[in-house]
Design a protein around this motif. Sequence first.
Motif, short mmCIF file in Angstrom:
data_model
loop_
_atom_site.label_atom_id
_atom_site.label_comp_id
_atom_site.label_asym_id
_atom_site.label_seq_id
_atom_site.Cartn_x
_atom_site.Cartn_y
_atom_site.Cartn_z
N GLY A 36 1.96 -0.86 -5.26
CA GLY A 36 2.56 -1.90 -6.10
C GLY A 36 1.60 -2.48 -7.12
N THR A 37 2.16 -3.35 -7.96
CA THR A 37 1.44 -3.92 -9.10
C THR A 37 0.17 -4.66 -8.70
N HIS A 38 0.27 -5.52 -7.70
CA HIS A 38 -0.84 -6.42 -7.42
C HIS A 38 -2.01 -5.71 -6.76
N ARG A 39 -1.74 -4.72 -5.94
CA ARG A 39 -2.85 -3.92 -5.40
C ARG A 39 -3.54 -3.13 -6.51
N ALA A 40 -2.74 -2.64 -7.46
CA ALA A 40 -3.32 -1.91 -8.59
C ALA A 40 -4.23 -2.82 -9.40
N LEU A 41 -3.80 -4.04 -9.65
CA LEU A 41 -4.61 -4.98 -10.42
C LEU A 41 -5.92 -5.30 -9.71
N ARG A 42 -5.83 -5.55 -8.41
CA ARG A 42 -7.06 -5.88 -7.66
C ARG A 42 -8.03 -4.70 -7.64
N ARG A 43 -7.49 -3.51 -7.53
CA ARG A 43 -8.34 -2.31 -7.50
C ARG A 43 -9.10 -2.15 -8.82
N VAL A 44 -8.39 -2.30 -9.94
CA VAL A 44 -9.03 -2.14 -11.25
C VAL A 44 -10.01 -3.28 -11.51
N SER A 45 -9.67 -4.49 -11.06
CA SER A 45 -10.59 -5.62 -11.22
C SER A 45 -11.89 -5.37 -10.46
N LEU A 46 -11.78 -4.78 -9.28
CA LEU A 46 -12.98 -4.46 -8.50
C LEU A 46 -13.85 -3.45 -9.23
N TRP A 47 -13.23 -2.42 -9.79
CA TRP A 47 -14.00 -1.42 -10.53
C TRP A 47 -14.63 -2.01 -11.79
N ALA A 48 -13.93 -2.93 -12.42
CA ALA A 48 -14.41 -3.49 -13.69
C ALA A 48 -15.75 -4.20 -13.53
N GLY A 49 -16.07 -4.63 -12.31
CA GLY A 49 -17.36 -5.26 -12.07
C GLY A 49 -18.52 -4.27 -12.05
#
Length: 345
Positions: free
Chosen positions: A110-123
Motif C-alpha cells: 500500500g501507499t503508506h508503506r511505500a512512502l516510508r520505504r522511500v523516505s528511509l532510502w532517501a536518508g
Amino acid sequence: MSQIFEQITSFNNLWKAGRRAARGKRGRTPTAEWLADLEANTFALSADLAAGRWRPSGYRTFRIAEPKERLICAAPFADRVVHQAVVQVIEPLFEPSFIHDSYACRRGRGTHRALRRVSLWAGTYPWCLKLDVEKYFPSVDHDICLELAARKLHCPPTLEILRRILGTWTTEEAPRRWFPGDDLFSPGLRSRGLPIGNLTSQFLSNVYLDPVDHRVKDGLGIRPYARYCDDLVVLGHSPEELRRVRSEIVRALRRLRLTAHPRKTQIFPTAQGIPWLGFTVYPDQIHLRRENLRRARRRFRRFAGLLQRGEGDPVHIQCSVDAWRAHAQHASSPKLADALTACFP
C-alpha cells in the motif's frame, strides 16, 4: 480439467467472490438483487463458467477529474464476481515471484508503506530517478499480457477467461507508437488497454510490469527501487548511475510496448523532496503536497455546503472525510489534516 480452473469455477469460490464483491455496495440495486438469490445466482454462474458459456458484458463508463482526468469502467455485478473469483485463485500463484518493493494492490503493502520505504532510502542516497509510464493502462498490450500470465498459468481455460475479460475493452486513448519489428500497420492491429476499475486490471497491471521490476532488482542489482502501479522510483549515489538505470528501464519498457513519460521522468537531488503518491518524501519527513491540500479544501467546502443545504448524504460525506483524514495522518504534519477537517466530527 485443470485444478486452477476447477477452483475458479467452484461454488465455494464463487460464493466467497460474490460476498467480497458486495462489500460496501449492498445498498445498490444490482448487488441487492444478486444477494437476494445468492445461491441460485452462484450455481448458474458456476455452470456457465465450467461449460465455457460465460461471456462478459459491457461497461458503464464515466470520467473523474481528480487527481487527474481518467475514464473509469464499471462492470456489471455478475462480471465483478467473476473478476473476484479469478483473482482470489490465481493471485497466490503470482505473489511469491513479485518483488518486495512493488506496493500497489497487494496485501501488506500500500501507499503508506511505500512512502516510508522511500523516505528511509532517501536518508542514504542523495539522488533520485522518478519515472512514470506514459498512458499506462490504455497502453497495456493484450497479447503480451496474456503471454506473461501464461508463464505461470499453464491452464488454457483460465487463460481463456482472462482473454475474454481483456477482450471486452480496447482503447485508442494511448498514442500510437512503433516498436522494433513493427511494420506500418502494427500499432493499429494490436489490441490494447486495461479498463480502470476492474480488480483483474489491478492485478494484471502488476503482472505486466513484473519483468521491469526484476530487470532492475535482479539484473542491475539495484536495491533502492520501488514501484506503485506505473510510478517508479530509483535512488542512487550519482546522476550518472541513475542515467544508466533509466536507459535500462526504458529498454525494458519498450519490450512491453510501453514508453516512459517524457515530462515525468526526472533525475534530481533527494534533498529537494520526492513527489510521490500525493506526498513529498524527504529523508526524514513526509509532507502532503500543496495541490492535494488545495483539492481537499475545495472538497470539504463543497461537503460543508451540501450538509448546510440538507442535500448531502451525511454518512457518505463522513466516510469520505474519515478516509482522507486517515490517509493524511501518515504525513509528518497530522495537525494540518485535523485543521482542514475541523468542521467535521
